[in-house]
Motif scaffolding. Sequence first.
Motif, PDB file in Angstrom:
ATOM      1  N   TRP A  18      58.529 -71.052  68.650  1.00 16.71           N
ATOM      2  CA  TRP A  18      59.380 -70.462  69.685  1.00 16.71           C
ATOM      3  C   TRP A  18      58.862 -70.738  71.093  1.00 16.71           C
ATOM      4  O   TRP A  18      59.585 -70.517  72.075  1.00 16.71           O
ATOM      5  CB  TRP A  18      59.501 -68.964  69.474  1.00 16.71           C
ATOM      6  N   VAL A  19      57.624 -71.220  71.218  1.00 11.09           N
ATOM      7  CA  VAL A  19      57.039 -71.429  72.548  1.00 11.09           C
ATOM      8  C   VAL A  19      57.815 -72.463  73.367  1.00 11.09           C
ATOM      9  O   VAL A  19      58.100 -72.234  74.554  1.00 11.09           O
ATOM     10  CB  VAL A  19      55.553 -71.801  72.428  1.00 11.09           C
ATOM     11  N   PRO A  20      58.158 -73.654  72.814  1.00 14.01           N
ATOM     12  CA  PRO A  20      58.948 -74.599  73.612  1.00 14.01           C
ATOM     13  C   PRO A  20      60.255 -74.013  74.130  1.00 14.01           C
ATOM     14  O   PRO A  20      60.687 -74.333  75.247  1.00 14.01           O
ATOM     15  CB  PRO A  20      59.193 -75.756  72.645  1.00 14.01           C
ATOM     16  N   ALA A  21      60.891 -73.139  73.333  1.00 11.46           N
ATOM     17  CA  ALA A  21      62.135 -72.518  73.790  1.00 11.46           C
ATOM     18  C   ALA A  21      61.880 -71.622  74.995  1.00 11.46           C
ATOM     19  O   ALA A  21      62.649 -71.633  75.970  1.00 11.46           O
ATOM     20  CB  ALA A  21      62.760 -71.712  72.655  1.00 11.46           C
ATOM     21  N   VAL A  22      60.798 -70.841  74.957  1.00  8.21           N
ATOM     22  CA  VAL A  22      60.460 -69.962  76.082  1.00  8.21           C
ATOM     23  C   VAL A  22      60.117 -70.792  77.315  1.00  8.21           C
ATOM     24  O   VAL A  22      60.563 -70.479  78.434  1.00  8.21           O
ATOM     25  CB  VAL A  22      59.288 -69.037  75.695  1.00  8.21           C
ATOM     26  N   VAL A  23      59.334 -71.853  77.142  1.00  8.75           N
ATOM     27  CA  VAL A  23      58.959 -72.720  78.270  1.00  8.75           C
ATOM     28  C   VAL A  23      60.199 -73.361  78.876  1.00  8.75           C
ATOM     29  O   VAL A  23      60.338 -73.459  80.104  1.00  8.75           O
ATOM     30  CB  VAL A  23      57.955 -73.785  77.804  1.00  8.75           C
ATOM     31  N   LEU A  24      61.113 -73.822  78.032  1.00 10.85           N
ATOM     32  CA  LEU A  24      62.350 -74.447  78.519  1.00 10.85           C
ATOM     33  C   LEU A  24      63.165 -73.466  79.347  1.00 10.85           C
ATOM     34  O   LEU A  24      63.661 -73.813  80.439  1.00 10.85           O
ATOM     35  CB  LEU A  24      63.167 -74.947  77.335  1.00 10.85           C
ATOM     36  N   LEU A  25      63.332 -72.233  78.872  1.00  9.94           N
ATOM     37  CA  LEU A  25      64.108 -71.235  79.600  1.00  9.94           C
ATOM     38  C   LEU A  25      63.458 -70.907  80.939  1.00  9.94           C
ATOM     39  O   LEU A  25      64.143 -70.822  81.976  1.00  9.94           O
ATOM     40  CB  LEU A  25      64.237 -69.973  78.749  1.00  9.94           C
ATOM     41  N   ALA A  26      62.129 -70.736  80.945  1.00 12.51           N
ATOM     42  CA  ALA A  26      61.432 -70.423  82.186  1.00 12.51           C
ATOM     43  C   ALA A  26      61.525 -71.586  83.174  1.00 12.51           C
ATOM     44  O   ALA A  26      61.761 -71.383  84.380  1.00 12.51           O
ATOM     45  CB  ALA A  26      59.971 -70.089  81.891  1.00 12.51           C
ATOM     46  N   ALA A  27      61.347 -72.805  82.688  1.00  9.59           N
ATOM     47  CA  ALA A  27      61.411 -73.972  83.567  1.00  9.59           C
ATOM     48  C   ALA A  27      62.810 -74.153  84.146  1.00  9.59           C
ATOM     49  O   ALA A  27      62.972 -74.505  85.327  1.00  9.59           O
ATOM     50  CB  ALA A  27      60.989 -75.218  82.792  1.00  9.59           C
ATOM     51  N   ALA A  31      63.009 -74.119  88.033  1.00  7.58           N
ATOM     52  CA  ALA A  31      63.196 -75.439  88.631  1.00  7.58           C
ATOM     53  C   ALA A  31      64.628 -75.935  88.561  1.00  7.58           C
ATOM     54  O   ALA A  31      64.974 -76.903  89.241  1.00  7.58           O
ATOM     55  CB  ALA A  31      62.268 -76.447  87.947  1.00  7.58           C
ATOM     56  N   GLY A  32      65.464 -75.290  87.727  1.00  5.82           N
ATOM     57  CA  GLY A  32      66.835 -75.747  87.572  1.00  5.82           C
ATOM     58  C   GLY A  32      67.629 -75.827  88.859  1.00  5.82           C
ATOM     59  O   GLY A  32      68.301 -76.832  89.125  1.00  5.82           O
ATOM     60  N   PRO A  33      67.562 -74.786  89.719  1.00  2.53           N
ATOM     61  CA  PRO A  33      68.321 -74.867  90.980  1.00  2.53           C
ATOM     62  C   PRO A  33      67.940 -76.058  91.844  1.00  2.53           C
ATOM     63  O   PRO A  33      68.798 -76.617  92.551  1.00  2.53           O
ATOM     64  CB  PRO A  33      67.959 -73.538  91.671  1.00  2.53           C
ATOM     65  N   ALA A  34      66.690 -76.471  91.789  1.00  2.00           N
ATOM     66  CA  ALA A  34      66.258 -77.610  92.605  1.00  2.00           C
ATOM     67  C   ALA A  34      66.751 -78.934  92.024  1.00  2.00           C
ATOM     68  O   ALA A  34      66.985 -79.895  92.770  1.00  2.00           O
ATOM     69  CB  ALA A  34      64.735 -77.621  92.720  1.00  2.00           C
ATOM     70  N   LEU A  35      66.933 -79.006  90.716  1.00  2.00           N
ATOM     71  CA  LEU A  35      67.378 -80.245  90.076  1.00  2.00           C
ATOM     72  C   LEU A  35      68.883 -80.452  90.191  1.00  2.00           C
ATOM     73  O   LEU A  35      69.369 -81.551  89.962  1.00  2.00           O
ATOM     74  CB  LEU A  35      66.977 -80.236  88.604  1.00  2.00           C
ATOM     75  N   GLY A  36      69.616 -79.408  90.519  1.00  4.09           N
ATOM     76  CA  GLY A  36      71.065 -79.532  90.650  1.00  4.09           C
ATOM     77  C   GLY A  36      71.746 -79.652  89.304  1.00  4.09           C
ATOM     78  O   GLY A  36      71.274 -79.137  88.282  1.00  4.09           O
ATOM     79  N   GLY A  37      72.865 -80.370  89.287  1.00  2.00           N
ATOM     80  CA  GLY A  37      73.653 -80.496  88.068  1.00  2.00           C
ATOM     81  C   GLY A  37      72.900 -81.148  86.926  1.00  2.00           C
ATOM     82  O   GLY A  37      73.224 -80.929  85.756  1.00  2.00           O
ATOM     83  N   LEU A  38      71.882 -81.954  87.252  1.00  2.00           N
ATOM     84  CA  LEU A  38      71.094 -82.599  86.209  1.00  2.00           C
ATOM     85  C   LEU A  38      70.388 -81.589  85.315  1.00  2.00           C
ATOM     86  O   LEU A  38      70.123 -81.867  84.145  1.00  2.00           O
ATOM     87  CB  LEU A  38      70.066 -83.538  86.847  1.00  2.00           C
ATOM     88  N   SER A  39      70.096 -80.415  85.854  1.00  2.00           N
ATOM     89  CA  SER A  39      69.381 -79.408  85.072  1.00  2.00           C
ATOM     90  C   SER A  39      70.207 -78.944  83.872  1.00  2.00           C
ATOM     91  O   SER A  39      69.643 -78.549  82.851  1.00  2.00           O
ATOM     92  CB  SER A  39      69.027 -78.211  85.958  1.00  2.00           C
ATOM     93  N   ARG A  40      71.528 -79.002  83.970  1.00  2.00           N
ATOM     94  CA  ARG A  40      72.372 -78.572  82.853  1.00  2.00           C
ATOM     95  C   ARG A  40      72.216 -79.515  81.662  1.00  2.00           C
ATOM     96  O   ARG A  40      72.051 -79.070  80.519  1.00  2.00           O
ATOM     97  CB  ARG A  40      73.831 -78.504  83.310  1.00  2.00           C
TER      98      ARG A  40
END
Length: 460
Positions: A18-27, A31-40
């Motif tokens: 479950w750790v990769p899932a938690v890391v993905l959600l936190a990242a 950082a998602g807002p900074a990456l823009g649409g690519l983050s989706r």
Amino acid sequence: MTRTLSAAGRVSGPVPGWVPAVVLLAATALAGPALGGLSRIAFIAGCGAAGWYAWRRGPGEHLQAALVLFAFAPFARRVVDLAVGYDQAGIMLVGPLLALLAPLPQLVRRLESDRPFDPRFGPILLVGACVAYATALSLFQGDLMNAATGALKWSVPLLYAAVLIDAAEPEELVRRAAAAFLVILPAIGLYGIWQYVDPPNWDRYWMSFAPIMSAGQPIPFGVRTFSTMNGPASFATFTAVGLLLVGFLRPPWQTFLFASPAALALLLSLYRTAWLSLAVGLLFCLAFAVTRRRSATVLIGLVGAAVIAATLTPFGEVIGERLSTLTEGSQDGSAQERLEQYVTLWSQWDSSLLGVGFTVTDVGSAGAMAIDGMIIACWLSMGIVGGLACLAGFVWAAGRAIAAAVKDGRREAVLVGALACGGLVQMPLSSIAAGELGFLFWTFVVLVSPAPRAPVRGTA
């Protein structure tokens, strides 16, 4: 760090699944807002990778990762939407469904083998055929988007449940789910209380665009709590399932400490269907000696929490008013609206005999009819005959789980039966077939032994 690959192809190592899932959600949230649409797109791909890694660790850890992703993916979506712009399609919510497809190759190998047919596949095949029919109706009308989204949301939970039938011991998966909810419940509970008192900007933004009328108003003390999830129904149903599992499979002090915020947030969702589902599950557990004492304790605790919340908190008035509607019966406006939906469908020239396929209705539009409950949803999508067949599949699956609880009698089997009873209660009132709710229903109703264990002879 080292890891090894077992003979069964599973990875063993120090990093839980479950750790990769938690890391993905936190990242994504950070950082998602900074990456823009690519983050989706990155989030969806990350969910697929997290699901693959978790499955390599084992079915139990994959189930835990899936629960985490479904619980927090809508929150990550709203944070990204605030920075990038509202995504009407909600493409990021495909991510958790993609994670469920990681074990699909194992299902293919199972179907290609000469192993005997497991009766637990019966309801899955029946509902799968009905989903294929509704998909074909949408395709026949040229509605490619609704055909794709409907088929994805309805069929992926079915496929995942089919994999779990042979993947691991049912008792182990139930215990793994309880361990995951021990972490999920306090997080979504505390966030849900904060959201009710002072909804964050990303929640306010999403509520101003989303075509969902049941979430309340984006103002303090005006939200019907949906916490990190995609609506009050999803949050309340997830919380009710988590409270039932944690309440019976974890020590009492852990239940009180970690589940109390979630219980209060469940009340603030004002979603009575989940309240009834949880109550029916607890009453079911009262019928079995192995769960009777804990069931009475949990039931008394929840009733006490409701009384305290309705009398001694700043939320008391709204909770008390909602609780009082449980006794209104036919005078309940929500119940009357649901009855009107049946009258509307029956009064159509063909009474929706064949169905119209998967549709998405903006209930905020003038004249649009809301679709509440499995019965009305199946009738509209699949017609009278197809809808009845689909409903029969759900009742069949829940009935098998309840029967298995009676025959087996162990704590985990009883809990699966209790969850199945809760699902039956929800069917006339809400949809439990697609997306995260379909995942919850099908995942647990198949976690029953194919037959009661025979007693071992020749032992003391």
